[in-house]
Scaffold this motif. Structure first.
Motif, short mmCIF file in Angstrom:
data_model
loop_
_atom_site.label_atom_id
_atom_site.label_comp_id
_atom_site.label_asym_id
_atom_site.label_seq_id
_atom_site.Cartn_x
_atom_site.Cartn_y
_atom_site.Cartn_z
N THR A 1 -9.01 -0.79 16.50
CA THR A 1 -9.56 -2.08 16.68
C THR A 1 -8.98 -2.92 18.20
O THR A 1 -9.73 -3.45 18.99
CB THR A 1 -9.33 -2.95 15.77
OG1 THR A 1 -10.09 -2.50 14.33
CG2 THR A 1 -9.90 -4.43 15.98
N ASP B 1 -3.64 4.92 6.92
CA ASP B 1 -5.10 4.73 7.28
C ASP B 1 -5.64 3.22 7.93
O ASP B 1 -6.07 3.30 9.03
CB ASP B 1 -5.83 4.95 5.88
CG ASP B 1 -5.90 6.48 5.63
OD1 ASP B 1 -5.27 7.47 6.68
OD2 ASP B 1 -6.29 6.90 4.62
N GLN B 2 -4.70 2.35 7.48
CA GLN B 2 -5.22 1.02 7.56
C GLN B 2 -4.56 0.79 9.12
O GLN B 2 -5.07 0.00 9.98
CB GLN B 2 -4.63 0.11 6.95
CG GLN B 2 -5.03 -0.10 5.54
CD GLN B 2 -4.51 -1.07 4.39
OE1 GLN B 2 -3.62 -2.08 4.84
NE2 GLN B 2 -4.46 -0.94 3.41
N LEU B 3 -3.34 1.52 9.39
CA LEU B 3 -2.68 1.36 10.67
C LEU B 3 -3.50 1.82 11.91
O LEU B 3 -3.69 1.41 12.85
CB LEU B 3 -1.26 1.97 10.84
CG LEU B 3 -0.37 1.86 12.15
CD1 LEU B 3 -0.31 0.48 12.66
CD2 LEU B 3 0.84 2.70 11.95
N GLU C 1 -6.97 2.00 11.66
CA GLU C 1 -7.97 1.26 12.02
C GLU C 1 -7.35 -0.22 12.72
O GLU C 1 -8.17 -0.44 13.72
CB GLU C 1 -8.51 0.64 10.69
CG GLU C 1 -9.20 1.77 9.98
CD GLU C 1 -10.37 2.39 10.87
OE1 GLU C 1 -10.96 1.43 11.54
OE2 GLU C 1 -10.63 3.44 10.82
N VAL C 2 -6.31 -0.45 12.71
CA VAL C 2 -5.71 -1.66 13.56
C VAL C 2 -5.52 -1.12 14.89
O VAL C 2 -6.10 -1.69 15.90
CB VAL C 2 -4.35 -1.94 13.04
CG1 VAL C 2 -3.44 -2.99 13.80
CG2 VAL C 2 -4.58 -2.75 11.70
N PRO D 1 0.88 -1.38 0.02
CA PRO D 1 -0.02 0.06 0.09
C PRO D 1 1.04 1.29 0.15
O PRO D 1 1.94 1.23 0.55
CB PRO D 1 -0.86 -0.27 1.33
CG PRO D 1 -0.11 -1.03 2.16
CD PRO D 1 0.72 -2.04 1.39
N ARG E 1 0.08 -7.34 11.70
CA ARG E 1 -0.56 -6.37 10.51
C ARG E 1 -0.04 -4.92 10.73
O ARG E 1 0.69 -4.24 9.97
CB ARG E 1 -1.78 -6.48 9.97
CG ARG E 1 -2.22 -5.54 9.18
CD ARG E 1 -1.70 -5.93 7.76
NE ARG E 1 -2.08 -5.05 6.63
CZ ARG E 1 -1.45 -5.02 5.51
NH1 ARG E 1 -0.24 -5.29 5.37
NH2 ARG E 1 -1.91 -4.16 4.64
N LEU F 1 2.53 -2.59 8.80
CA LEU F 1 1.90 -1.32 8.43
C LEU F 1 3.02 -0.20 8.78
O LEU F 1 3.46 0.83 8.07
CB LEU F 1 0.65 -1.08 8.72
CG LEU F 1 -0.42 -1.99 8.04
CD1 LEU F 1 -1.65 -1.71 8.70
CD2 LEU F 1 -0.59 -1.55 6.48
N GLU G 1 -2.25 5.02 2.43
CA GLU G 1 -3.07 3.70 2.85
C GLU G 1 -2.65 2.97 3.90
O GLU G 1 -3.28 2.45 4.61
CB GLU G 1 -2.88 2.84 1.38
CG GLU G 1 -3.87 3.33 0.16
CD GLU G 1 -3.45 2.54 -1.04
OE1 GLU G 1 -4.51 2.62 -1.96
OE2 GLU G 1 -2.50 1.95 -0.98
N ALA G 2 -1.16 2.81 4.01
CA ALA G 2 -0.97 2.02 5.16
C ALA G 2 -1.07 2.89 6.45
O ALA G 2 -1.35 2.12 7.36
CB ALA G 2 0.65 1.98 5.07
#
Length: 69
Positions: A25, A17-19, A21-22, A10, A42, A46, A14-15
């Motif tokens: 969570t 934003d994903q981080l 979210e991780v 990514p 993950r 990221l 993108e990385a």
């Protein structure tokens, strides 16, 4: 079906934003130990992607400043 191991890396955005979210969570809890470990792994990947992108940007900036100076 796409193989995650062969998926393109990514972008920094993108990385990042994903981080985010991780982390959200994981902070919320309610995941099993196995899910939490998978999310942690993950997140580490990221974070590595983000750091590599930032390091590359810093190198490009330093090189541009050396050329100018």
């Amino acid at each position: 079906m796409t193989d995650p191991e062969n998926a393109p890396e990514p972008s920094y955005e993108e990385a990042r934003d994903q981080l985010i979210e991780v982390v959200r969570t994981l902070e919320q809890g309610g995941t099993s130990l196995a899910e939490s470990l998978a999310l942690w792994e993950r997140g580490e990947e990221l974070a590595r992607i983000c750091q590599a992108a930032l390091d590359g940007a810093r190198e490009r900036l330093d090189a541009a400043l050396e050329e100018k100076g």
